[in-house]
Design a protein around this motif. Sequence first.
Motif, PDB file in Angstrom:
ATOM      1  N   UNK A 198       0.837  -1.190   0.000  1.00 46.94           N
ATOM      2  CA  UNK A 198       0.000   0.000   0.000  1.00 46.94           C
ATOM      3  C   UNK A 198       0.877   1.248   0.000  1.00 46.94           C
ATOM      4  N   UNK A 199       0.394   2.269  -0.658  1.00 46.70           N
ATOM      5  CA  UNK A 199       1.134   3.520  -0.783  1.00 46.70           C
ATOM      6  C   UNK A 199       1.046   4.294   0.519  1.00 46.70           C
ATOM      7  N   UNK A 200       2.204   4.600   1.115  1.00 48.04           N
ATOM      8  CA  UNK A 200       2.253   5.315   2.382  1.00 48.04           C
ATOM      9  C   UNK A 200       2.484   6.797   2.089  1.00 48.04           C
ATOM     10  N   UNK A 201       1.628   7.656   2.627  1.00 49.46           N
ATOM     11  CA  UNK A 201       1.792   9.091   2.420  1.00 49.46           C
ATOM     12  C   UNK A 201       2.604   9.731   3.543  1.00 49.46           C
ATOM     13  N   UNK A 202       2.637   9.065   4.715  1.00 44.54           N
ATOM     14  CA  UNK A 202       3.394   9.591   5.847  1.00 44.54           C
ATOM     15  C   UNK A 202       3.678   8.466   6.830  1.00 44.54           C
ATOM     16  N   UNK A 203       4.926   8.404   7.299  1.00 45.80           N
ATOM     17  CA  UNK A 203       5.291   7.437   8.332  1.00 45.80           C
ATOM     18  C   UNK A 203       5.024   8.074   9.693  1.00 45.80           C
ATOM     19  N   UNK A 204       4.483   7.271  10.612  1.00 47.65           N
ATOM     20  CA  UNK A 204       4.185   7.762  11.962  1.00 47.65           C
ATOM     21  C   UNK A 204       4.678   6.757  12.992  1.00 47.65           C
ATOM     22  N   UNK A 205       5.419   7.259  13.954  1.00 45.83           N
ATOM     23  CA  UNK A 205       5.811   6.457  15.116  1.00 45.83           C
ATOM     24  C   UNK A 205       5.466   7.268  16.357  1.00 45.83           C
ATOM     25  N   UNK A 206       5.012   6.587  17.396  1.00 45.50           N
ATOM     26  CA  UNK A 206       4.604   7.258  18.627  1.00 45.50           C
ATOM     27  C   UNK A 206       5.442   6.723  19.772  1.00 45.50           C
ATOM     28  N   UNK A 207       6.070   7.618  20.530  1.00 44.80           N
ATOM     29  CA  UNK A 207       6.808   7.231  21.725  1.00 44.80           C
ATOM     30  C   UNK A 207       5.997   7.711  22.924  1.00 44.80           C
ATOM     31  N   UNK A 208       5.499   6.772  23.701  1.00 40.77           N
ATOM     32  CA  UNK A 208       4.686   7.082  24.880  1.00 40.77           C
ATOM     33  C   UNK A 208       5.585   6.989  26.108  1.00 40.77           C
ATOM     34  N   UNK A 209       5.725   8.095  26.832  1.00 42.11           N
ATOM     35  CA  UNK A 209       6.626   8.144  27.980  1.00 42.11           C
ATOM     36  C   UNK A 209       6.077   7.311  29.129  1.00 42.11           C
ATOM     37  N   UNK A 210       6.984   6.577  29.815  1.00 44.35           N
ATOM     38  CA  UNK A 210       6.577   5.762  30.956  1.00 44.35           C
ATOM     39  C   UNK A 210       6.137   6.634  32.132  1.00 44.35           C
ATOM     40  N   UNK A 211       6.945   7.669  32.428  1.00 44.62           N
ATOM     41  CA  UNK A 211       6.641   8.535  33.568  1.00 44.62           C
ATOM     42  C   UNK A 211       6.755   9.997  33.141  1.00 44.62           C
ATOM     43  N   UNK A 212       5.685  10.540  32.534  1.00 44.91           N
ATOM     44  CA  UNK A 212       5.739  11.949  32.139  1.00 44.91           C
ATOM     45  C   UNK A 212       5.855  12.861  33.361  1.00 44.91           C
ATOM     46  N   UNK A 213       6.800  13.791  33.297  1.00 44.37           N
ATOM     47  CA  UNK A 213       7.023  14.706  34.415  1.00 44.37           C
ATOM     48  C   UNK A 213       7.810  15.909  33.914  1.00 44.37           C
ATOM     49  N   UNK A 214       8.122  16.822  34.818  1.00 45.12           N
ATOM     50  CA  UNK A 214       8.969  17.967  34.454  1.00 45.12           C
ATOM     51  C   UNK A 214      10.344  17.488  34.024  1.00 45.12           C
ATOM     52  N   UNK A 215      10.806  16.409  34.659  1.00 47.22           N
ATOM     53  CA  UNK A 215      12.119  15.850  34.316  1.00 47.22           C
ATOM     54  C   UNK A 215      12.134  15.329  32.876  1.00 47.22           C
ATOM     55  N   UNK A 216      11.067  14.623  32.468  1.00 52.29           N
ATOM     56  CA  UNK A 216      11.012  14.117  31.087  1.00 52.29           C
ATOM     57  C   UNK A 216      10.902  15.275  30.096  1.00 52.29           C
ATOM     58  N   UNK A 245      10.269   4.524  26.911  1.00 53.54           N
ATOM     59  CA  UNK A 245       8.829   4.413  26.732  1.00 53.54           C
ATOM     60  C   UNK A 245       8.477   3.377  25.684  1.00 53.54           C
ATOM     61  N   UNK A 246       7.179   3.219  25.468  1.00 56.24           N
ATOM     62  CA  UNK A 246       6.694   2.299  24.440  1.00 56.24           C
ATOM     63  C   UNK A 246       6.714   3.004  23.096  1.00 56.24           C
ATOM     64  N   UNK A 247       7.131   2.285  22.047  1.00 59.27           N
ATOM     65  CA  UNK A 247       7.066   2.842  20.703  1.00 59.27           C
ATOM     66  C   UNK A 247       5.991   2.102  19.921  1.00 59.27           C
ATOM     67  N   UNK A 248       5.061   2.872  19.358  1.00 60.31           N
ATOM     68  CA  UNK A 248       3.950   2.304  18.601  1.00 60.31           C
ATOM     69  C   UNK A 248       4.035   2.737  17.148  1.00 60.31           C
ATOM     70  N   UNK A 249       3.542   1.879  16.251  1.00 58.95           N
ATOM     71  CA  UNK A 249       3.507   2.233  14.829  1.00 58.95           C
ATOM     72  C   UNK A 249       2.223   3.002  14.523  1.00 58.95           C
ATOM     73  N   UNK A 250       1.975   3.267  13.237  1.00 58.01           N
ATOM     74  CA  UNK A 250       0.809   4.074  12.865  1.00 58.01           C
ATOM     75  C   UNK A 250      -0.521   3.384  13.138  1.00 58.01           C
ATOM     76  N   UNK A 251      -0.493   2.069  13.406  1.00 57.68           N
ATOM     77  CA  UNK A 251      -1.715   1.342  13.761  1.00 57.68           C
ATOM     78  C   UNK A 251      -1.831   1.145  15.267  1.00 57.68           C
ATOM     79  N   UNK A 252      -1.011   1.863  16.008  1.00 60.10           N
ATOM     80  CA  UNK A 252      -0.989   1.828  17.479  1.00 60.10           C
ATOM     81  C   UNK A 252      -0.634   0.455  18.029  1.00 60.10           C
TER      82      UNK A 252
END
Length: 198
Positions: free
Chosen positions: A68-86, A177-184
């Motif tokens: 399938x023709x991809x118009x944009x690649x997407x990766x999502x990095x979800x932080x384990x512990x979001x904070x001021x430090x992250x 963190x967790x890395x997810x593709x465009x299909x989550x």
Amino acid sequence: MDRTTTIIVLAFASLVLAAIATAIFIYVIVPWRRRRRAAKAAASRPVQLDSSEEAQEPDAHAPSKQTKKVTQHSLFIIFDQPSEDSDERLTQWLREKDAHYDALKKIFLIDGQQPSNPITIANAFPPGEMPDLLRGETHAPIKGISLLVKPPLRKRRNQQMHVYVELAKEMQTVFSGKMLNDERELATDSTFEQIIGE
């Protein structure tokens, strides 16, 4: 019968005939169109193989998503512990990568190997806008980011895809963190191979 009565009878008869014609149209033509549409959809779907044929298929043909023709690649990095430090680590990481802020779209851009096709860093959670971390804009802790890039028009010009994958892997390490593709779904080595192979 006078002329007015004749006109009224003819008008009523034409209404009855129109109603009958409409009923025939709905009864015959509409189901025929639905059947035709269903037949087209069935023809466009791939034929399912039974399990014995699937076992004989070589693994080389497994990644069917490449077709399938991809118009944009997407990766999502979800932080384990979001904070001021992250957020501070993210700010430092953006500085190291010479990222610049697009105030109109509220995203960060990294030039990489092809400044004409920069890598976009956006908030992974709606509305997808990032605060200007480089200028110390106040905000709630960022829970995750999206890395976006358009694939190259020609396969041999995929240097930016290599940069994109390296940035994604580095971010996953830095923020653990967790890395997810465009299909989550969790991103794997085959996800990276598909991105680089585009």
